[in-house]
Design an enzyme around this catalytic site. Structure first.
Site, PDB file in Angstrom:
ATOM      1  N   ASP B  80      -9.565  82.778  27.094  1.00 44.75           N
ATOM      2  CA  ASP B  80      -9.919  83.983  27.837  1.00 44.75           C
ATOM      3  C   ASP B  80      -9.263  83.948  29.207  1.00 44.75           C
ATOM      4  OD1 ASP B  80     -11.387  85.935  26.739  1.00 44.75           O
ATOM      5  OD2 ASP B  80     -13.295  85.380  27.666  1.00 44.75           O
ATOM      6  N   ASP B 267     -15.445  86.859  19.040  1.00 42.42           N
ATOM      7  CA  ASP B 267     -16.054  85.689  19.655  1.00 42.42           C
ATOM      8  C   ASP B 267     -17.247  86.153  20.452  1.00 42.42           C
ATOM      9  OD1 ASP B 267     -14.277  86.657  22.023  1.00 42.42           O
ATOM     10  OD2 ASP B 267     -15.619  85.153  22.888  1.00 42.42           O
TER      11      ASP B 267
END
Lengths: 366, 366
Positions: B80, B267
């Protein structure tokens, strides 16, 4: 029948001696699962009657199929009688329980009900749990307690062992178990620091007849040093054919020393507690640890100097933690408080104990 | 080049789509180790630049050999950008950081120093970490924020993605990586609840050129319901050949729904957090979960009625927890607060997510 020939043959499998047995007090070696224990090479564990009768409770252990099925651990289980834990509880706060010839009555803080542990009850529970080694209730003392207290403890321990043995024989006969499924029954030798009492306790227990014995009472002095003399003497008064369990002995150096004295089973919360608090074992087992020094050291995982350590905890170790993770990563997991640290560290220290006892066997056999 | 053909081919291996990727925020899926993830059938994880640059810190990640070597996880890692976490931090307390066209400056409470995350810096870090999928920095907004805020977010997100892409191309060219080792670069589509802004953001990002896209912004409304309309629309404005990541989507029902809409990566911390707090998934995947209802339910492990439950959590599940342990024993481990509960429960819920995505693939392929 001698059950002791460097390998203990138990209902759920064999245990090569000497062996260190991790404490799975409440049915679990803290933060591990049964597959982890197998992967470490652990051959047996110690569970605790005193704790299990409270949590999850005996009827739950039975409903879940006994200790083996409940815990997913299919290898041997030794169950502690609860005598030591009841002693600790009452010593810590006499209002929490009372010991009499009848047995031990206690109500731990927070518990909704009273528990009664008699010599018969502990044997009944351990057999219902499916234990491979059942231990008789004993009257534990502090090693520094005065002689009359030790004498009383020996008298009561022998009387309780006799009652435990009778109950054991009764239940085993009723179950008509084939010999290879019969659990072993151990008694605990008390007597504090008195050689005379230790010998007398051992002789009276030998006369009753047991499969093995435990060294009873706290095995360390106030400085944390092993009470080597009395521990050695207590082994001498029991014929070598009987296995002896060094109850509460778990420091690698003390395990090596007591194995050299003829003890063959050990259990203690030390290696797993050390792991959880960041003390990781490093062993150099090239020499014979029973006779050489300096083979055991400790890595403090929280030490700032390990932040970027790309090497494993111990280059010579083949555990999951050392094969796959750096000391630096374990430091990170410790710092962030992740439960995976607890598991990997516990696996490492237990694997160290298995490597140590393997090495002690090789030294003895070689 | 199309990288999306129901299987993503990444530098560290393949990921079959759709796939649920557990969050290993600080380099670890809480309470598991890499071997546990493999045993669950997990094919990739998401780690977090925002958190890793603080703990253990970027220089430590590099010293420990990058994220793969450090974490012992040899399969694909998505990192991320940190945009969402910086947004959450600043939204929670505006004094902890500031967002400008330059990037995001922040100083989390307790941190000794200030951090600066620029579009270039996040790409540099992710590449240095060894990520398989790198995500551009974006300017995250609340879905209910007014239109001018969303417009500003889209303008900045596109500008940052352009800078991220330039930095990515520069570093990749300098490294002269063979194509099969080149990470993928994803950009995030913002625009709040505005179709117009979502479409405009997607088109501008498509013109810059990326390997895939993420749905940006919190995907649920105030009631926790999926923002299905705008999520579906955002997928429609991106050609089907591109993989799309439903960032933060992890509820089994929402994963099934978004997979049917064409999203292929997911996710969320939900399944692992649910596990830790005692919410265990039970799936009945006989039908096609993308089209049928009622296939997902929850067992609350702490429920008193499970004390003596000798059955596993889910008879149909093949995870370590279900193969080896009863629900009653897991209840016991939960009650005594043992870390092994966290691990076994997390393994169970992750295995459920893997079983679900496998079933979704079969439904799509069948």
């Amino acid at each position: 029948m001698t059950v002791y020939d460097k390998t203990l043959r138990l209902a759920h499998g064999e245990v090569r001696l000497p062996a260190f047995l991790p404490d799975a007090t409440l049915g679990v070696v803290r933060s591990l699962d049964a597959a982890d224990l197998e992967a470490c090479g652990v051959e047996a564990v110690v569970m605790n009657t005193f704790h299990l009768m409270q949590r999850p409770g005996s009827s739950t252990v039975e409903a879940l199929g006994g200790l083996h099925r409940m815990s997913g651990w299919n290898k041997p289980i030794v169950t502690d009688s609860g005598g030591f834990q009841a002693y600790s509880l009452i010593r810590q706060n006499p209002r929490l329980g009372r010991l009499s010839d009848r047995g031990i009555a206690f109500r731990p803080e927070g518990a909704g009900r009273k528990f009664l542990l008699t010599p018969e009850k502990t044997v009944q529970l351990q057999l219902a749990y499916g234990a491979d080694i059942v231990i008789c209730l004993d009257d534990c003392t502090h090693p520094e307690a005065p002689l009359p207290v030790q004498e009383e403890s020996v008298r009561r321990t022998v009387a309780w062992a006799r009652r435990g043995k009778a109950e054991f024989d009764r239940i085993v006969a009723a179950k008509a178990l084939p010999p290879e499924h019969r659990p072993l029954l151990f008694a605990v030798i008390q007597g504090g620091s008195s050689r005379d009492l230790r010998r007398r306790c051992a002789e009276e227990l030998l006369a009753i007849g047991f499969d093995g014995f435990g060294y009873g009472g706290w095995p360390l002095d106030e400085q944390g040093e092993l009470l080597t003399d009395i521990i050695a003497y207590t082994r001498e008064v029991v014929p070598a054919a009987y296995p002896m369990h060094g109850l509460g002995i778990g420091h690698p150096r003390y395990v090596a020393r007591c194995a050299a004295l003829g003890y063959s089973l050990f259990d203690s919360a030390l290696p797993t507690r050390d792991a959880r608090t960041g003390r990781l074992y490093v062993l150099d087992l090239e020499g014979d640890p029973a006779t050489t020094e300096g083979w055991h050291s400790v890595v403090y995982v929280n030490d700032q100097k390990h932040v970027k350590a790309a090497r494993p905890i111990d280059e010579a170790c083949d555990c999951l933690a050392c094969r796959r993770y750096s000391l630096g990563f374990l430091h990170h997991l410790y710092k962030i408080g992740d439960a995976s640290y607890l598991r990997l560290a516990t696996i490492h220290n237990l694997r160290a104990m298995v490597r140590l006892t393997s090495r002690l066997r090789a030294g003895r056999d070689g």
